[in-house]
Design an enzyme around this catalytic site. Sequence first.
Site, short mmCIF file in Angstrom:
data_model
loop_
_atom_site.label_atom_id
_atom_site.label_comp_id
_atom_site.label_asym_id
_atom_site.label_seq_id
_atom_site.Cartn_x
_atom_site.Cartn_y
_atom_site.Cartn_z
N CYS A 192 -10.43 -42.12 25.94
CA CYS A 192 -10.14 -40.71 25.65
C CYS A 192 -10.49 -39.84 26.87
O CYS A 192 -9.78 -39.91 27.87
CB CYS A 192 -10.87 -40.30 24.37
SG CYS A 192 -10.22 -38.80 23.64
N HIS A 211 -10.49 -44.56 19.91
CA HIS A 211 -11.93 -44.80 19.90
C HIS A 211 -12.35 -46.08 19.17
O HIS A 211 -12.83 -46.01 18.04
CB HIS A 211 -12.65 -43.60 19.27
CG HIS A 211 -12.53 -42.37 20.09
ND1 HIS A 211 -13.29 -42.16 21.22
CD2 HIS A 211 -11.72 -41.30 19.98
CE1 HIS A 211 -12.95 -41.00 21.76
NE2 HIS A 211 -12.00 -40.46 21.03
N GLY A 249 -15.52 -37.79 25.00
CA GLY A 249 -16.34 -36.59 25.09
C GLY A 249 -15.41 -35.47 25.51
O GLY A 249 -14.23 -35.53 25.23
N GLU A 250 -15.92 -34.50 26.21
CA GLU A 250 -15.08 -33.43 26.73
C GLU A 250 -14.94 -33.61 28.24
O GLU A 250 -15.92 -33.47 28.97
CB GLU A 250 -15.66 -32.06 26.38
CG GLU A 250 -15.42 -31.66 24.94
CD GLU A 250 -13.96 -31.75 24.53
OE1 GLU A 250 -13.09 -31.27 25.30
OE2 GLU A 250 -13.67 -32.30 23.46
N SER A 251 -13.72 -33.91 28.70
CA SER A 251 -13.56 -34.27 30.10
C SER A 251 -13.95 -33.12 31.04
O SER A 251 -14.54 -33.36 32.09
CB SER A 251 -12.13 -34.73 30.38
OG SER A 251 -11.22 -33.71 30.08
N ARG A 262 -3.44 -34.04 28.41
CA ARG A 262 -4.61 -33.74 27.58
C ARG A 262 -4.21 -33.18 26.21
O ARG A 262 -3.21 -32.47 26.11
CB ARG A 262 -5.52 -32.73 28.28
CG ARG A 262 -6.20 -33.31 29.51
CD ARG A 262 -7.16 -32.29 30.11
NE ARG A 262 -8.21 -31.96 29.16
CZ ARG A 262 -8.99 -30.88 29.25
NH1 ARG A 262 -8.83 -30.03 30.23
NH2 ARG A 262 -9.93 -30.66 28.36
N GLU A 279 -14.90 -47.72 19.59
CA GLU A 279 -16.36 -47.71 19.36
C GLU A 279 -16.69 -47.13 17.98
O GLU A 279 -17.79 -47.31 17.49
CB GLU A 279 -17.08 -46.95 20.48
CG GLU A 279 -17.03 -45.42 20.43
CD GLU A 279 -15.73 -44.81 20.95
OE1 GLU A 279 -14.74 -45.55 21.13
OE2 GLU A 279 -15.69 -43.58 21.15
N ILE A 301 -8.88 -38.83 18.26
CA ILE A 301 -9.54 -37.54 18.06
C ILE A 301 -9.17 -36.60 19.19
O ILE A 301 -9.56 -36.83 20.34
CB ILE A 301 -11.06 -37.74 17.96
CG1 ILE A 301 -11.38 -38.58 16.72
CG2 ILE A 301 -11.78 -36.40 17.90
CD1 ILE A 301 -12.79 -39.04 16.62
N ARG A 302 -8.39 -35.58 18.87
CA ARG A 302 -7.90 -34.65 19.92
C ARG A 302 -7.48 -35.47 21.14
O ARG A 302 -7.85 -35.17 22.28
CB ARG A 302 -9.01 -33.65 20.31
CG ARG A 302 -9.22 -32.53 19.26
CD ARG A 302 -10.42 -31.67 19.62
NE ARG A 302 -10.41 -31.22 20.99
CZ ARG A 302 -9.99 -30.04 21.42
NH1 ARG A 302 -9.54 -29.14 20.56
NH2 ARG A 302 -10.01 -29.72 22.68
#
Lengths: 192, 292
Positions: free
Chosen positions: A77, A171, A46-48, A104, A173, A135-136
Amino acid sequence: MRIGILAVQGAVEPHRVKFENLGVESVQVKTPKDLVNLAGLVLPGGESSSMIHLLKLNGLWESVSEFVHQKPSWGLCAGTILLAKEVISPAQESLGVIDITVVRNAYGRQTESFISNLNPSPNWVDQESLEGIFIRAPKISRLGPSVKTLFTHHGDSVMVREGITLASTFHPELSESNKLHQYFLSLCQESR
Amino acid sequence: MLPEMKLKTGLAEMLKGGVIMDVVNAEQAKIAEKAGAVAVMALERIPADIRKEGGVARMSPVDKVQEIMGVVSIPVMAKARIGHFVEAMILESLRVDYVDESEVLTPADEQYHIDKFQFKVPFVCGARNLGEALRRIGEGAAMIRTKGEAGSGNIVEAVRHLRTLRTQIRRLTTLGREELVNEAKELGAPLPLVDWVSKNGKLPVPNFAAGGVATPADAALCMWLGAESVFVGSGIFKSEDPERLAHSIVEATTHYQDAKILAKCSQGLGTAMKGLDIHTLKEEERLSERGW
């Protein structure tokens, strides 16, 4: 056995499906009371920065911190960024449970996101390569003495373990294979 | 799913349960990030101002996009006009993380949308119903959002679009194989996608809400109706206390099922944006009518 998935924000549902496929119940963790009776906790992608913000509300930060210092957890991530001892570029507060330094967005922005085959390290259970979706993604730039590498990509550690804590920068998942989820479940089972 | 598509929808997966905020400059972007936004959307003017000032609304100026990308660590999205694939090419070369081919801007092509498969950068597109959503996915969109009625501060259209989508998806799951070809014709949507939705009971890409979100309760309502994240445009920076409202909408989106938390984060917000009654808007003033 019940597994928690931190659900303040991020890719929660794909983990629920993985655990369901493996016959294990999972619950969403949004408030401290959701952590009761869990065998382990997944901190998803997600976005940390957003997750930290939301964890700081309703006393969740303290409860999650207590949980991950005592029980099995797996960061992916953004989750790896949350679990790391040190976060750079930019520096960010973290739960400090696994002795690694994380950079990051180290591969760049979304157009630099990629899929690649990962190599298992001798510490891993078999020698099959694994699909890695990045992903990023962050990079693990430093590993403490008791941190073991499980998978690498071009020489970088992309999945590591220290005691009962797992961290991966990709990821699984979002891939077909269930084997990393199976691995986390056995870790939870062993440490009950 | 194609590997490229896995990466494109993968980023949308990471944004789920979060709030994406419209910003026009670096200062607003920083406020959004600090309030817990999962991404920001760069645009030239926020929808309420586009509505008020009129004129042609275009892609955000390049230096503004760069300025915004320079100050935040969260993903930066940017809007391109419908059909304006050159604006999209420019945004991709700037390395924005998502392009919104958006009806909020003045359409550049009244016949065709962008061929989104030609791009490495993922696209999000607006939709009012299932047919429109599947046409956009058929063109390569990796995320769908409701159109709602941008800049209106009125949630009624987003609710209509979310409910329509949900009802149409449910209906598809009840149809037999032999009915799907006709259904694809009626929806004006590609048969393989119609078939996929009928088997899986959801869209093949994430489905977010947008257009008219003005309060924490509006955001929570969208989540209840099946949205997986919420875009907020004019609502935040047209309110009395943007920082506080931004913060509250983020909290409300996560805790949408918990009325006590919703009540708490709805406290002391001051005045929300005034908003418009949809029925007073002429058809040509409705942004959701753009695109097809």
